[in-house]
Motif scaffolding. Structure first.
Motif, mmCIF file in Angstrom:
data_model
loop_
_atom_site.group_PDB
_atom_site.id
_atom_site.type_symbol
_atom_site.label_atom_id
_atom_site.label_comp_id
_atom_site.label_asym_id
_atom_site.label_seq_id
_atom_site.Cartn_x
_atom_site.Cartn_y
_atom_site.Cartn_z
ATOM 1 N N ASP A 65 0.849 -1.187 0.000
ATOM 2 C CA ASP A 65 0.000 0.000 0.000
ATOM 3 C C ASP A 65 0.889 1.243 0.000
ATOM 4 O OD1 ASP A 65 -1.745 2.133 0.615
ATOM 5 O OD2 ASP A 65 -3.158 0.756 1.570
ATOM 6 N N ILE A 68 -0.088 4.157 2.454
ATOM 7 C CA ILE A 68 0.322 3.989 3.854
ATOM 8 C C ILE A 68 1.824 4.226 3.994
ATOM 9 C CG2 ILE A 68 0.574 2.329 5.733
ATOM 10 C CD1 ILE A 68 -2.055 1.098 4.901
ATOM 11 N N HIS A 71 2.379 7.883 3.873
ATOM 12 C CA HIS A 71 1.901 8.564 5.076
ATOM 13 C C HIS A 71 2.871 8.399 6.250
ATOM 14 C CE1 HIS A 71 -1.586 9.929 3.237
ATOM 15 N NE2 HIS A 71 -2.515 9.155 3.750
ATOM 16 N N VAL A 72 3.397 7.190 6.416
ATOM 17 C CA VAL A 72 4.338 6.946 7.519
ATOM 18 C C VAL A 72 5.571 7.834 7.370
ATOM 19 C CG1 VAL A 72 5.885 5.256 8.557
ATOM 20 C CG2 VAL A 72 3.542 4.597 7.959
ATOM 21 N N ALA A 113 -5.083 10.708 8.794
ATOM 22 C CA ALA A 113 -6.152 9.727 8.972
ATOM 23 C C ALA A 113 -7.429 10.127 8.249
ATOM 24 C CB ALA A 113 -6.455 9.544 10.457
ATOM 25 N N ARG A 115 -9.878 10.554 5.509
ATOM 26 C CA ARG A 115 -10.098 9.965 4.177
ATOM 27 C C ARG A 115 -10.442 11.032 3.139
ATOM 28 N NH1 ARG A 115 -10.581 4.382 4.244
ATOM 29 N NH2 ARG A 115 -10.843 3.433 6.310
#
Length: 236
Positions: A65, A68, A71-72, A113, A115
């Motif tokens: 993904d 993700i 984002h991290v 977080a 959406r």
């Protein structure tokens, strides 16, 4: 194509390398060096998205993904490390250091977080947790501790506000103008950081400050205009 997709993911992950170098610079009290490395990480982040779309990474490596992963890494470079800089260099009043940095980190979580963090036109909804940019302004323009604390509080509130912040590279409207201006803005950022490392901030001509602040104001006004003019579309 799978090999290309893998290399795009590795390129995204490589953003952690300048972030670790930024940590090393923070420990050495080299704030301008730390910001340069965060700037390098931001450049990587600005390139990995177009590469991922160009090579259809999600289709060829669906088991990873990319959102993700991105984002991290982004939370680390855009939020955690700027909070660490604020903490380490005591950029807010001493009694508020832990409170301010904790507030910064917790409010930023909503950005990653959420959406619906972007509109259909690719504007950001609310302040997009660009704390690395905020810290840059604080350092280069030597803003005071109480000013910094107030800015952190207000920007944290704006994370949840029904405002648009334009993405100069992804919003189609005026992109022919916004993209070049964004690159000029980024070039001036590295000029500031370079002269900061050299300790020669005073040698920059006033025109540089005027141009930089004008560009900054332009993007703020444009974001405000889009927030106002497109509010009926957003409500629908």
């Amino acid at each position: 194509m799978k090999t290309r997709a893998l290399f795009v993911h590795l390129f995204t992950a490589a953003g952690l390398i300048p972030m670790m170098l930024a940590v090393d610079a923070i420990w050495r009290d080299q704030i301008y060096i730390a910001l340069i490395w965060l700037g390098v990480a931001m450049l990587i982040d600005s390139l990995d998205g177009p590469l991922a779309r160009r090579f259809n990474v999600a289709e060829h490596m669906p088991q990873i993904d990319g959102a993700i992963l991105d984002h991290v890494i982004d939370f680390t470079g855009y939020c955690f490390l700027p909070a660490l800089i604020i903490y380490h260099f005591s950029m807010v009043p001493e009694d508020f250091v832990v409170i301010a940095t904790s507030y910064l980190l917790v409010t930023s979580l909503y950005t990653f977080a959420n959406r619906a963090a972007k509109t259909p036109e690719n504007d950001f909804r609310g302040f997009p947790a660009l704390w690395n940019v905020v810290v840059f302004y604080m350092v280069v323009f030597e803003t005071g501790a109480w000013f910094n604390l107030t800015a952190i509080f207000l920007l944290g509130v704006m994370t949840f506000a029904p405002l648009r912040f334009v993405h100069p590279l992804r919003v189609v409207s005026l992109r022919y103008l916004n993209a070049p201006l964004a690159f000029i803005w980024a070039a001036i950022v590295f000029i500031y950081l370079g002269v900061g490392v050299a300790g020669a901030r005073a040698v920059l001509p006033p025109l540089v400050d005027i141009l930089f602040l004008t560009l900054s104001l332009y993007f703020l006004v444009l974001s405000g205009w889009r927030s106002w003019s497109l509010r009926s579309y957003e409500d629908a």
